[in-house]
Design an enzyme around this catalytic site. Structure first.
Site, PDB file in Angstrom:
ATOM      1  N   PHE A  33       0.880  -1.038   0.261  1.00 19.38           N
ATOM      2  CA  PHE A  33      -0.128  -0.088  -0.423  1.00 19.38           C
ATOM      3  C   PHE A  33       1.135   1.415   0.057  1.00 19.38           C
ATOM      4  O   PHE A  33       1.057   1.505   0.671  1.00 19.38           O
ATOM      5  CB  PHE A  33      -0.964  -0.136   1.204  1.00 19.38           C
ATOM      6  CG  PHE A  33      -1.565  -1.641   1.423  1.00 19.38           C
ATOM      7  CD1 PHE A  33      -2.542  -1.674   0.494  1.00 19.38           C
ATOM      8  CD2 PHE A  33      -0.864  -2.866   2.035  1.00 19.38           C
ATOM      9  CE1 PHE A  33      -3.345  -2.971   0.337  1.00 19.38           C
ATOM     10  CE2 PHE A  33      -2.192  -3.490   1.792  1.00 19.38           C
ATOM     11  CZ  PHE A  33      -3.023  -4.005   1.454  1.00 19.38           C
TER      12      PHE A  33
ATOM     13  N   ASP B  15       2.060   4.095   0.530  1.00 16.30           N
ATOM     14  CA  ASP B  15       1.880   5.441   1.234  1.00 16.30           C
ATOM     15  C   ASP B  15       2.911   5.699   2.175  1.00 16.30           C
ATOM     16  O   ASP B  15       3.456   6.064   0.735  1.00 16.30           O
ATOM     17  CB  ASP B  15       1.197   4.818   2.797  1.00 16.30           C
ATOM     18  CG  ASP B  15       1.918   4.486   3.630  1.00 16.30           C
ATOM     19  OD1 ASP B  15       3.303   3.891   3.244  1.00 16.30           O
ATOM     20  OD2 ASP B  15       1.292   3.582   4.963  1.00 16.30           O
TER      21      ASP B  15
ATOM     22  N   ASP C 292       4.001  -5.310   4.016  1.00 10.69           N
ATOM     23  CA  ASP C 292       3.490  -3.785   3.820  1.00 10.69           C
ATOM     24  C   ASP C 292       2.968  -3.750   5.614  1.00 10.69           C
ATOM     25  O   ASP C 292       3.684  -3.184   6.504  1.00 10.69           O
ATOM     26  CB  ASP C 292       2.846  -3.708   2.762  1.00 10.69           C
ATOM     27  CG  ASP C 292       1.937  -1.903   3.063  1.00 10.69           C
ATOM     28  OD1 ASP C 292       1.328  -2.051   4.184  1.00 10.69           O
ATOM     29  OD2 ASP C 292       2.497  -0.921   2.593  1.00 10.69           O
TER      30      ASP C 292
END
Length: 121
Positions: free
Chosen positions: A18, A20, A94
């Site tokens: 993800f 981010d 992750d």
């Protein structure tokens, strides 16, 4: 998804990490990702990268690719060591890196996070 008839088994191996702001910081800290001096200067100044800015997309894309390379290497090591297939996927990596970044945030304080206002984080 189930209401539309799409609620079957989801193959987690198709997921990426993800992308981010904390995981790229951890990847830089751990040496899996490196920013150019120019990008590092912009991030250190707290420059806001607009959503879709080439630099923001590259940070995300390179983070995803770094995690894919980590997964590939990890699976190779498991195969060599144990002779078994590796069951780790990018989401698991992750799920390790994000809490790691939070836990070690003081040690990583010298590595800036990127700032982007968007709906994707």
């Amino acid at each position: 998804m189930e209401a539309r008839g799409e609620g079957g088994i989801i193959n987690m191996d198709w997921l990426t990490m993800f992308a981010d702001y904390r995981v790229p910081q951890a990847l830089v800290f751990l040496g899996a990702l490196r920013y150019t001096d120019t990008l590092m200067q912009a991030l250190n100044k707290g420059e806001l990268l607009s959503s879709g800015d080439r630099r923001e997309v590259e940070i995300r894309g390179c983070s995803i690719w770094s995690v894919e390379l980590i997964k590939e290497r990890l699976c190779k090591l498991v195969k060599e060591r144990d002779g078994q297939t590796c069951n780790v996927n990018s989401a698991v990596i992750d799920f390790y890196l994000w809490p790691y970044a939070k836990k070690h945030h003081k040690e990583m304080a010298h590595i800036p996070i990127h700032h982007t206002r968007c709906i994707y984080y």
